[in-house]
Scaffold this motif. Structure first.
Motif, PDB file in Angstrom:
ATOM      1  N   GLN A  23       0.851  -1.186   0.000  1.00 33.13           N
ATOM      2  CA  GLN A  23       0.000   0.000   0.000  1.00 33.13           C
ATOM      3  C   GLN A  23       0.884   1.232   0.000  1.00 33.13           C
ATOM      4  OE1 GLN A  23      -2.192  -0.635   3.619  1.00 33.13           O
ATOM      5  NE2 GLN A  23      -0.901   0.762   4.767  1.00 33.13           N
ATOM      6  N   ALA A  24       0.319   2.347  -0.450  1.00 33.71           N
ATOM      7  CA  ALA A  24       1.048   3.611  -0.493  1.00 33.71           C
ATOM      8  C   ALA A  24       0.125   4.735  -0.067  1.00 33.71           C
ATOM      9  CB  ALA A  24       1.572   3.877  -1.903  1.00 33.71           C
ATOM     10  N   SER A  25       0.694   5.778   0.510  1.00 32.99           N
ATOM     11  CA  SER A  25      -0.077   6.965   0.857  1.00 32.99           C
ATOM     12  C   SER A  25       0.199   8.049  -0.173  1.00 32.99           C
ATOM     13  CB  SER A  25       0.311   7.492   2.239  1.00 32.99           C
ATOM     14  OG  SER A  25      -0.411   6.833   3.230  1.00 32.99           O
ATOM     15  N   VAL A  26      -0.875   8.558  -0.754  1.00 28.81           N
ATOM     16  CA  VAL A  26      -0.769   9.607  -1.757  1.00 28.81           C
ATOM     17  C   VAL A  26      -1.711  10.722  -1.353  1.00 28.81           C
ATOM     18  CG1 VAL A  26      -1.004  10.170  -4.191  1.00 28.81           C
ATOM     19  CG2 VAL A  26      -0.314   7.866  -3.517  1.00 28.81           C
ATOM     20  N   GLN A  27      -1.134  11.887  -1.072  1.00 32.54           N
ATOM     21  CA  GLN A  27      -1.935  13.059  -0.680  1.00 32.54           C
ATOM     22  C   GLN A  27      -2.958  12.702   0.396  1.00 32.54           C
ATOM     23  OE1 GLN A  27      -3.447  14.586  -4.389  1.00 32.54           O
ATOM     24  NE2 GLN A  27      -1.445  15.294  -5.023  1.00 32.54           N
TER      25      GLN A  27
END
Length: 64
Positions: A23-27
């Motif tokens: 998973q990744a955090s974007v904005q």
């Protein structure tokens, strides 16, 4: 528990499902990238996703 299994931000081991999760955090939004049988596959998916975002000017932050 999961932090000791993590070498790359955004890749953790999901003990309940016996899979690697990417998973990744974007904005300020967490983007689920999937569950994988191998750690290497999860890391590759994370790297590909963050590379794509970086090339398109998106801001990527560390996930916990």
């Amino acid at each position: 528990g999961n932090n000791r299994n993590r070498d790359i931000a955004g890749v953790t081991f999901d003990k309940a499902r016996n899979k690697w999760r990417a998973q990744a955090s974007v904005q300020d939004t967490t983007v689920f990238l999937g569950r994988f049988d191998s750690k290497e596959d999860a890391e590759e998916e994370y790297r590909n996703f963050t590379k794509f975002l970086g090339e398109n000017g998106e801001v990527i932050s560390e996930t916990s």
